[in-house]
Design a protein around this motif. Structure first.
Motif, PDB file in Angstrom:
ATOM      1  N   LYS A  24      32.441  82.097  32.214  1.00  8.77           N
ATOM      2  CA  LYS A  24      31.301  81.178  32.053  1.00  8.77           C
ATOM      3  C   LYS A  24      31.685  79.740  32.395  1.00  8.77           C
ATOM      4  CE  LYS A  24      28.955  83.849  28.486  1.00  8.77           C
ATOM      5  NZ  LYS A  24      28.543  83.862  27.072  1.00  8.77           N
ATOM      6  N   ASN A  25      32.980  79.449  32.468  1.00  4.30           N
ATOM      7  CA  ASN A  25      33.432  78.106  32.828  1.00  4.30           C
ATOM      8  C   ASN A  25      33.211  77.813  34.301  1.00  4.30           C
ATOM      9  OD1 ASN A  25      34.348  77.238  30.282  1.00  4.30           O
ATOM     10  ND2 ASN A  25      36.198  78.441  30.531  1.00  4.30           N
ATOM     11  N   TYR A  26      33.083  78.846  35.077  1.00  5.57           N
ATOM     12  CA  TYR A  26      32.905  78.693  36.518  1.00  5.57           C
ATOM     13  C   TYR A  26      31.430  78.910  36.864  1.00  5.57           C
ATOM     14  CZ  TYR A  26      37.945  79.210  36.479  1.00  5.57           C
ATOM     15  OH  TYR A  26      39.281  79.044  36.220  1.00  5.57           O
ATOM     16  N   GLY A  27      31.008  78.339  37.973  1.00  6.31           N
ATOM     17  CA  GLY A  27      29.622  78.461  38.394  1.00  6.31           C
ATOM     18  C   GLY A  27      29.257  79.875  38.825  1.00  6.31           C
ATOM     19  N   TYR A  28      27.983  80.172  38.722  1.00  7.08           N
ATOM     20  CA  TYR A  28      27.513  81.506  39.110  1.00  7.08           C
ATOM     21  C   TYR A  28      27.430  81.666  40.625  1.00  7.08           C
ATOM     22  CZ  TYR A  28      26.628  82.583  34.286  1.00  7.08           C
ATOM     23  OH  TYR A  28      26.793  82.843  32.953  1.00  7.08           O
ATOM     24  N   THR A  29      27.604  80.580  41.351  1.00  7.54           N
ATOM     25  CA  THR A  29      27.602  80.675  42.816  1.00  7.54           C
ATOM     26  C   THR A  29      29.002  80.813  43.392  1.00  7.54           C
ATOM     27  OG1 THR A  29      27.654  78.264  42.987  1.00  7.54           O
ATOM     28  CG2 THR A  29      25.478  79.321  42.979  1.00  7.54           C
ATOM     29  N   ASP A  30      30.020  80.742  42.535  1.00  8.23           N
ATOM     30  CA  ASP A  30      31.402  80.885  42.979  1.00  8.23           C
ATOM     31  C   ASP A  30      31.656  82.343  43.371  1.00  8.23           C
ATOM     32  OD1 ASP A  30      34.099  80.854  43.418  1.00  8.23           O
ATOM     33  OD2 ASP A  30      34.628  79.946  41.492  1.00  8.23           O
ATOM     34  N   ALA A  31      31.994  82.561  44.638  1.00  8.73           N
ATOM     35  CA  ALA A  31      32.154  83.924  45.156  1.00  8.73           C
ATOM     36  C   ALA A  31      33.300  84.668  44.468  1.00  8.73           C
ATOM     37  CB  ALA A  31      32.387  83.882  46.667  1.00  8.73           C
ATOM     38  N   TRP A  32      34.409  83.988  44.222  1.00  6.59           N
ATOM     39  CA  TRP A  32      35.542  84.661  43.583  1.00  6.59           C
ATOM     40  C   TRP A  32      35.211  85.054  42.159  1.00  6.59           C
ATOM     41  CZ3 TRP A  32      38.977  87.021  46.174  1.00  6.59           C
ATOM     42  CH2 TRP A  32      39.381  86.553  47.416  1.00  6.59           C
ATOM     43  N   MET A  33      34.472  84.227  41.457  1.00  6.77           N
ATOM     44  CA  MET A  33      34.091  84.579  40.088  1.00  6.77           C
ATOM     45  C   MET A  33      33.100  85.740  40.080  1.00  6.77           C
ATOM     46  SD  MET A  33      35.436  83.275  37.409  1.00  6.77           S
ATOM     47  CE  MET A  33      36.997  83.601  38.146  1.00  6.77           C
ATOM     48  N   THR A  34      32.297  85.843  41.112  1.00  6.88           N
ATOM     49  CA  THR A  34      31.397  86.994  41.226  1.00  6.88           C
ATOM     50  C   THR A  34      32.213  88.272  41.382  1.00  6.88           C
ATOM     51  OG1 THR A  34      29.693  85.605  42.209  1.00  6.88           O
ATOM     52  CG2 THR A  34      29.489  87.995  42.526  1.00  6.88           C
ATOM     53  N   VAL A  35      33.269  88.214  42.180  1.00  7.11           N
ATOM     54  CA  VAL A  35      34.161  89.366  42.340  1.00  7.11           C
ATOM     55  C   VAL A  35      34.829  89.698  41.008  1.00  7.11           C
ATOM     56  CG1 VAL A  35      36.267  90.178  43.468  1.00  7.11           C
ATOM     57  CG2 VAL A  35      34.536  88.967  44.788  1.00  7.11           C
ATOM     58  N   VAL A  36      35.281  88.678  40.280  1.00  5.11           N
ATOM     59  CA  VAL A  36      35.911  88.900  38.976  1.00  5.11           C
ATOM     60  C   VAL A  36      34.921  89.545  38.014  1.00  5.11           C
ATOM     61  CG1 VAL A  36      36.852  87.711  36.946  1.00  5.11           C
ATOM     62  CG2 VAL A  36      37.629  87.087  39.231  1.00  5.11           C
ATOM     63  N   ARG A  37      33.691  89.063  37.986  1.00  6.18           N
ATOM     64  CA  ARG A  37      32.679  89.644  37.092  1.00  6.18           C
ATOM     65  C   ARG A  37      32.383  91.092  37.459  1.00  6.18           C
ATOM     66  NH1 ARG A  37      30.412  84.316  38.072  1.00  6.18           N
ATOM     67  NH2 ARG A  37      30.784  83.051  36.229  1.00  6.18           N
ATOM     68  N   LEU A  38      32.311  91.384  38.745  1.00  7.45           N
ATOM     69  CA  LEU A  38      32.100  92.769  39.177  1.00  7.45           C
ATOM     70  C   LEU A  38      33.267  93.662  38.764  1.00  7.45           C
ATOM     71  CD1 LEU A  38      30.546  92.277  42.727  1.00  7.45           C
ATOM     72  CD2 LEU A  38      29.420  93.209  40.698  1.00  7.45           C
ATOM     73  N   MET A  39      34.479  93.167  38.905  1.00 11.95           N
ATOM     74  CA  MET A  39      35.645  93.956  38.511  1.00 11.95           C
ATOM     75  C   MET A  39      35.680  94.162  36.995  1.00 11.95           C
ATOM     76  SD  MET A  39      36.756  94.819  41.333  1.00 11.95           S
ATOM     77  CE  MET A  39      38.123  95.789  40.777  1.00 11.95           C
ATOM     78  N   MET A  40      35.219  93.177  36.238  1.00 12.88           N
ATOM     79  CA  MET A  40      35.130  93.348  34.786  1.00 12.88           C
ATOM     80  C   MET A  40      34.115  94.435  34.442  1.00 12.88           C
ATOM     81  SD  MET A  40      35.494  89.397  33.503  1.00 12.88           S
ATOM     82  CE  MET A  40      35.054  89.741  31.819  1.00 12.88           C
TER      83      MET A  40
END
Length: 169
Positions: A24-40
């Motif tokens: 949640k510290n990172y933006g929802y438009t950050d592509a790498w965080m989207t990958v991390v959320r998908l992997m979670m």
């Protein structure tokens, strides 16, 4: 070790502004965080069946096997369906209930509840019970004492996790 390292890097980056879920510290438009959320999500989807299979087998060995019940396909399916429906019912109930402010508790509360109930039992309580069920001659007395501490600790971890989750909301 991995989670501790991730926690240190997130804290080093955001200091006191670290949120309960580090993504949640990172933006929802950050592509790498989207990958991390998908992997979670993948990790949760894979971990749940593994925990349920272990819990099903443990409950069978502790509650039904001593009475001569055989693990047939029908017993396996009925136990799996019952446990899954129980978790689903509790999860949906927690997801759609409101707190004292009238706000929805959300899916995170349900996941925390299921994790506190299932994960602590599978990681701490059930293995200790299995060790204690071994014959006395094949076990070490200090290991038996350690198992008792593990069982009490597992139950305490589960209760503390539940308390913290519902206190925070």
């Amino acid at each position: 070790m991995i989670y501790g390292g991730i926690g240190l890097f997130v804290y080093a980056t955001f200091h006191g502004a670290v949120k309960d879920d580090c993504t949640k510290n990172y933006g929802y438009t950050d592509a790498w965080m989207t990958v991390v959320r998908l992997m979670m999500c993948v990790a949760c989807l894979v971990a749940f069946p593994l925990v349920m299979v272990t819990a099903r087998r443990t409950i069978f060995e502790l509650a039904l096997a001593p009475y001569g019940v055989v693990m047939t396909r029908g017993v396996r399916i009925s136990m799996s369906v019952t446990m899954s429906l129980l978790c689903l019912g509790v999860g949906l109930g927690l997801t759609f209930t409101a707190d004292e402010k009238g706000e929805n508790k959300g899916f995170g509360t349900a996941m925390s509840f299921i994790g506190a109930i299932c994960a602590t039992q599978v990681c701490f309580v059930f293995p200790a019970i299995f060790y204690l069920r071994l014959p006395w001659a094949s076990t070490h007395p200090l290991a038996r004492v350690g198992c008792c501490f593990l069982m009490v600790g597992g139950v305490c971890f589960g209760v503390i996790s539940l308390h913290q989750e519902f206190k925070a909301k």
